[in-house]
Design a protein around this motif. Sequence first.
Motif, PDB file in Angstrom:
ATOM      1  N   ALA A  37      45.368  31.008  48.377  1.00 44.59           N
ATOM      2  CA  ALA A  37      44.836  32.308  47.946  1.00 44.59           C
ATOM      3  C   ALA A  37      45.796  32.975  46.962  1.00 44.59           C
ATOM      4  N   LEU A  38      47.085  32.941  47.277  1.00 39.70           N
ATOM      5  CA  LEU A  38      48.078  33.531  46.363  1.00 39.70           C
ATOM      6  C   LEU A  38      48.112  32.793  45.032  1.00 39.70           C
ATOM      7  N   LEU A  39      48.010  31.463  45.087  1.00 40.37           N
ATOM      8  CA  LEU A  39      47.999  30.654  43.868  1.00 40.37           C
ATOM      9  C   LEU A  39      46.793  30.996  42.993  1.00 40.37           C
ATOM     10  N   ARG A  40      45.693  31.323  43.607  1.00 34.39           N
ATOM     11  CA  ARG A  40      44.461  31.658  42.899  1.00 34.39           C
ATOM     12  C   ARG A  40      44.478  33.095  42.392  1.00 34.39           C
ATOM     13  N   ILE A  41      44.919  34.022  43.237  1.00 32.33           N
ATOM     14  CA  ILE A  41      44.797  35.447  42.941  1.00 32.33           C
ATOM     15  C   ILE A  41      45.876  35.950  41.981  1.00 32.33           C
ATOM     16  N   LEU A  42      47.129  35.617  42.230  1.00 35.42           N
ATOM     17  CA  LEU A  42      48.213  36.199  41.435  1.00 35.42           C
ATOM     18  C   LEU A  42      48.173  35.799  39.957  1.00 35.42           C
ATOM     19  N   PRO A  43      48.095  34.508  39.615  1.00 37.50           N
ATOM     20  CA  PRO A  43      48.007  34.179  38.188  1.00 37.50           C
ATOM     21  C   PRO A  43      46.738  34.742  37.535  1.00 37.50           C
ATOM     22  N   SER A  44      45.644  34.782  38.278  1.00 35.73           N
ATOM     23  CA  SER A  44      44.403  35.338  37.724  1.00 35.73           C
ATOM     24  C   SER A  44      44.560  36.824  37.426  1.00 35.73           C
ATOM     25  N   ALA A  45      45.185  37.556  38.336  1.00 37.21           N
ATOM     26  CA  ALA A  45      45.414  38.981  38.103  1.00 37.21           C
ATOM     27  C   ALA A  45      46.336  39.195  36.911  1.00 37.21           C
ATOM     28  N   MET A  46      47.354  38.346  36.783  1.00 42.62           N
ATOM     29  CA  MET A  46      48.268  38.458  35.633  1.00 42.62           C
ATOM     30  C   MET A  46      47.547  38.134  34.329  1.00 42.62           C
ATOM     31  N   LEU A  47      46.675  37.129  34.348  1.00 46.07           N
ATOM     32  CA  LEU A  47      45.950  36.775  33.130  1.00 46.07           C
ATOM     33  C   LEU A  47      44.977  37.883  32.726  1.00 46.07           C
ATOM     34  N   LEU A  48      44.472  38.624  33.697  1.00 48.71           N
ATOM     35  CA  LEU A  48      43.579  39.751  33.378  1.00 48.71           C
ATOM     36  C   LEU A  48      44.248  40.768  32.455  1.00 48.71           C
ATOM     37  N   THR A  49      45.576  40.918  32.569  1.00 47.87           N
ATOM     38  CA  THR A  49      46.268  41.883  31.697  1.00 47.87           C
ATOM     39  C   THR A  49      46.213  41.451  30.237  1.00 47.87           C
ATOM     40  N   HIS A  50      46.009  40.162  29.985  1.00 51.38           N
ATOM     41  CA  HIS A  50      45.844  39.668  28.616  1.00 51.38           C
ATOM     42  C   HIS A  50      44.378  39.674  28.208  1.00 51.38           C
ATOM     43  N   GLY A  51      43.496  39.460  29.180  1.00 47.37           N
ATOM     44  CA  GLY A  51      42.073  39.394  28.889  1.00 47.37           C
ATOM     45  C   GLY A  51      41.403  40.746  28.719  1.00 47.37           C
ATOM     46  N   LEU A  52      41.874  41.759  29.451  1.00 45.00           N
ATOM     47  CA  LEU A  52      41.242  43.084  29.366  1.00 45.00           C
ATOM     48  C   LEU A  52      41.256  43.653  27.950  1.00 45.00           C
ATOM     49  N   PRO A  53      42.386  43.630  27.224  1.00 46.34           N
ATOM     50  CA  PRO A  53      42.339  44.140  25.850  1.00 46.34           C
ATOM     51  C   PRO A  53      41.373  43.357  24.961  1.00 46.34           C
ATOM     52  N   LYS A  54      41.265  42.066  25.186  1.00 48.40           N
ATOM     53  CA  LYS A  54      40.323  41.264  24.398  1.00 48.40           C
ATOM     54  C   LYS A  54      38.879  41.640  24.760  1.00 48.40           C
ATOM     55  N   PHE A  55      38.618  41.868  26.037  1.00 50.14           N
ATOM     56  CA  PHE A  55      37.288  42.294  26.474  1.00 50.14           C
ATOM     57  C   PHE A  55      36.940  43.650  25.857  1.00 50.14           C
ATOM     58  N   GLN A  56      37.887  44.588  25.872  1.00 52.69           N
ATOM     59  CA  GLN A  56      37.654  45.907  25.277  1.00 52.69           C
ATOM     60  C   GLN A  56      37.387  45.792  23.778  1.00 52.69           C
TER      61      GLN A  56
END
Length: 125
Positions: free
Chosen positions: A12-31
């Motif tokens: 769960a940690l392997l799945r959740i933590l890197p995904s949450a970190m990648l969201l910080t790069h993806g959110l500006p692109k989504f916006q």
Amino acid sequence: MTTSLTKDIGLALLRILPSAMLLTHGLPKFQKLISGNFEFGDPIGIGPAPSLFLAVIGEFICPILLIVGFKTRWVAIPPAITMAVAAFIVHASDPFGTKEKAFLFLAFFVVIILVGPGKFSVDKK
């Protein structure tokens, strides 16, 4: 804790933590995408708008699905591809320290593809 429980917590940690970190790069692109600004790099030669769209899928949409563990192995593929493009194409001529983050994300998502989501996911409910 039992071995199985610690394994599932680790997955769960392997799945959740890197995904949450990648969201910080993806959110500006989504916006950027939803605001109609399609200026973006074109690392694989398909045009800036399609490249931005694929980056949003890989860095924003799929990480959200990975956090909840939905279709985990399948939705880990686009972030892995996105990170491979970042490491091997976008940052190809950069020093290792610059592309290291992309390699780390790539490793996380390849491992997720190989081992699956674990018990604490929508897939296992």
